[in-house]
Enzyme design. Structure first.
Site, short mmCIF file in Angstrom:
data_model
loop_
_atom_site.label_atom_id
_atom_site.label_comp_id
_atom_site.label_asym_id
_atom_site.label_seq_id
_atom_site.Cartn_x
_atom_site.Cartn_y
_atom_site.Cartn_z
N ASN A 1 -11.10 -4.03 22.18
CA ASN A 1 -11.31 -3.24 21.50
C ASN A 1 -11.44 -3.02 20.42
OD1 ASN A 1 -10.80 -0.08 21.54
ND2 ASN A 1 -8.91 -0.89 20.99
N TYR B 1 -22.17 -1.91 11.60
CA TYR B 1 -21.18 -0.89 13.05
C TYR B 1 -22.81 -1.53 13.78
CZ TYR B 1 -18.47 1.95 15.91
OH TYR B 1 -17.34 2.54 16.80
N LYS C 1 -22.26 -3.48 17.24
CA LYS C 1 -21.53 -2.97 18.36
C LYS C 1 -22.98 -3.11 18.95
CE LYS C 1 -18.15 -0.45 18.12
NZ LYS C 1 -16.97 -1.82 19.03
P1 NDP Z 1 -8.70 3.48 15.62
O1 NDP Z 1 -8.71 3.13 14.46
O2 NDP Z 1 -7.65 4.21 16.01
O3 NDP Z 1 -8.44 1.83 16.60
C1 NDP Z 1 -8.88 0.60 16.50
C2 NDP Z 1 -7.82 -0.30 16.23
O4 NDP Z 1 -8.46 -1.76 16.02
C3 NDP Z 1 -6.61 -0.42 15.37
O5 NDP Z 1 -5.11 -0.31 16.95
C4 NDP Z 1 -6.12 -1.43 14.54
O6 NDP Z 1 -5.59 -1.41 15.00
C5 NDP Z 1 -7.28 -2.38 15.30
N1 NDP Z 1 -8.32 -3.63 14.37
C6 NDP Z 1 -8.72 -2.76 13.12
N2 NDP Z 1 -9.35 -3.99 12.43
C7 NDP Z 1 -8.52 -4.77 13.17
C8 NDP Z 1 -8.40 -5.76 12.71
N3 NDP Z 1 -9.17 -6.76 11.63
N4 NDP Z 1 -7.15 -6.94 13.70
C9 NDP Z 1 -6.64 -6.28 14.59
N5 NDP Z 1 -6.59 -5.38 15.18
C10 NDP Z 1 -7.59 -4.02 13.82
O7 NDP Z 1 -10.56 3.49 16.31
P2 NDP Z 1 -10.44 3.71 17.93
O8 NDP Z 1 -9.66 4.13 18.75
O9 NDP Z 1 -10.91 5.53 17.81
O10 NDP Z 1 -11.76 2.48 18.19
C11 NDP Z 1 -11.15 1.76 18.97
C12 NDP Z 1 -12.63 0.87 19.44
O11 NDP Z 1 -13.30 1.96 20.13
C13 NDP Z 1 -13.30 0.34 18.16
O12 NDP Z 1 -13.59 -0.40 18.71
C14 NDP Z 1 -14.50 1.45 18.17
O13 NDP Z 1 -15.92 1.03 17.38
C15 NDP Z 1 -14.78 2.11 19.37
N6 NDP Z 1 -15.09 3.63 19.34
C16 NDP Z 1 -14.09 4.29 19.39
C17 NDP Z 1 -15.47 5.55 19.33
C18 NDP Z 1 -14.81 7.02 18.88
O14 NDP Z 1 -15.48 7.52 19.22
N7 NDP Z 1 -13.32 7.11 18.62
C19 NDP Z 1 -16.47 5.34 20.01
C20 NDP Z 1 -17.16 4.02 20.16
C21 NDP Z 1 -16.73 3.15 20.21
P3 NDP Z 1 -4.18 -2.16 13.13
O15 NDP Z 1 -4.81 -1.40 12.05
O16 NDP Z 1 -2.74 -2.59 13.74
O17 NDP Z 1 -4.77 -3.77 12.58
#
Ligand code: NDP
Length: 247
Positions: A85, A150, A154
């Site tokens: 995720n 992005y 994906k």
């Molecule tokens: P958030 O930004 O809340 O979550 C993203 C998470 O990824 C965070 O918890 C972050 O944790 C973690 N993360 C990012 N970079 C890293 C890294 N280098 N290493 C480890 N962890 C990482 O966003 P969402 O919940 O919206 O996104 C979750 C997933 O869902 C993503 O893959 C996003 O592309 C996908 N998505 C979301 C959509 C939406 O509408 N929200 C739509 C389609 C897909 P930390 O900051 O602690 O590293």
């Protein structure tokens, strides 16, 4: 504990990943949540209770991933469920995107998902059992402006879903993908911040006329991880309020 299911949810400290981890722990699955921000992870783990284990792991540090999986496997004997995720976005016109920026998105969203999947699969193979779920996006289904890296990452995840499903089906391991529509999280509030046109475009082409909640994705992940989905592999499940079929 006998038959204790073990899951790993990358990026489980917030948003969609947090909701998935909550669904898993509520259903008795011991769930590791990973991310870069230790405090965020610890707060999330406190909220999720004793079945949640926070672990700092930056997906860009690819060489740290095998050690993490080996540690989990050594502690519990196996990994049952992996949800890829963790993800980042970058909104910029393609002419402005540097090589480094492009590569960073690909590394976090795609290469790291491959590396952690490969390592988790090694721990699943002896038991001929396991489940991997990738989190994709509408950006893999139609052209969204200004998110070239992005979209590439994906789309790669969806191709990898099918390829991995074929390779791993004989081993009893299922690989599926969820393509969320627009979900209310920190990522979307950042993307929509100062861009009301983008937000109204999203809502106007979503037949249900609203954004989804992280729980909508968590419910789909729980279904795909369960025995209810025992004959489903290589699938990309859109959870989008009809966004991808809206006119
Ligand atoms: P958030 O930004 O809340 O979550 C993203 C998470 O990824 C965070 O918890 C972050 O944790 C973690 N993360 C990012 N970079 C890293 C890294 N280098 N290493 C480890 N962890 C990482 O966003 P969402 O919940 O919206 O996104 C979750 C997933 O869902 C993503 O893959 C996003 O592309 C996908 N998505 C979301 C959509 C939406 O509408 N929200 C739509 C389609 C897909 P930390 O900051 O602690 O590293």
């Amino acid at each position: 504990m006998i038959n204790q299911l073990i899951a790993i949810v990358t990026g489980g400290g917030s948003g969609i990943g947090f909701a998935v981890a909550r669904k898993f722990t509520e259903n008795g699955v011991l769930t590791y949540i990973t991310g870069r921000d230790r405090e965020k992870l610890e707060n999330a783990a406190k909220e999720l209770g004793e079945l949640c284990r926070p672990a700092r792991l930056d997906m860009n540090e690819l060489d740290k991933i095998p050690g993490f999986i080996q540690e989990v496997a050594a502690r519990h004997g196996h990994v049952d469920i992996l949800v890829n995720n963790a993800g980042i976005n970058l909104k910029k016109h393609l002419t402005e995107v540097t090589d480094e920026e492009f590569q960073r998105i690909i590394t976090t969203n795609l290469t790291a998902a491959f590396v952690i999947s490969r390592e988790a699969v090694r721990s699943m193979l002896p038991r001929k059992k396991g489940c991997i779920i990738h989190i994709s996006s509408m950006a893999a289904h139609y052209g969204i402006p200004n998110v070239v890296a992005y979209s590439a990452s994906k789309t790669g995840l969806e191709g990898m879903t099918r390829s991995m499903a074929v390779d791993l089906s004989p081993e009893g391991i299922r690989v599926n993908c969820i393509a969320p529509g627009y979900i209310v999280t920190a990522m979307t509030s950042k993307a929509f911040n100062g861009d009301p046109q983008r937000q109204s475009k999203v809502l106007s082409r979503t037949p249900m006329g609203k954004m989804g909640n992280p729980e909508d994705i968590a419910n789909a992940a729980w279904f795909l991880a369960s025995d209810q989905a025992a004959f489903i592999t290589g699938e990309v499940l859109k959870v989008d309020g009809g966004n991808s079929i809206g006119f």
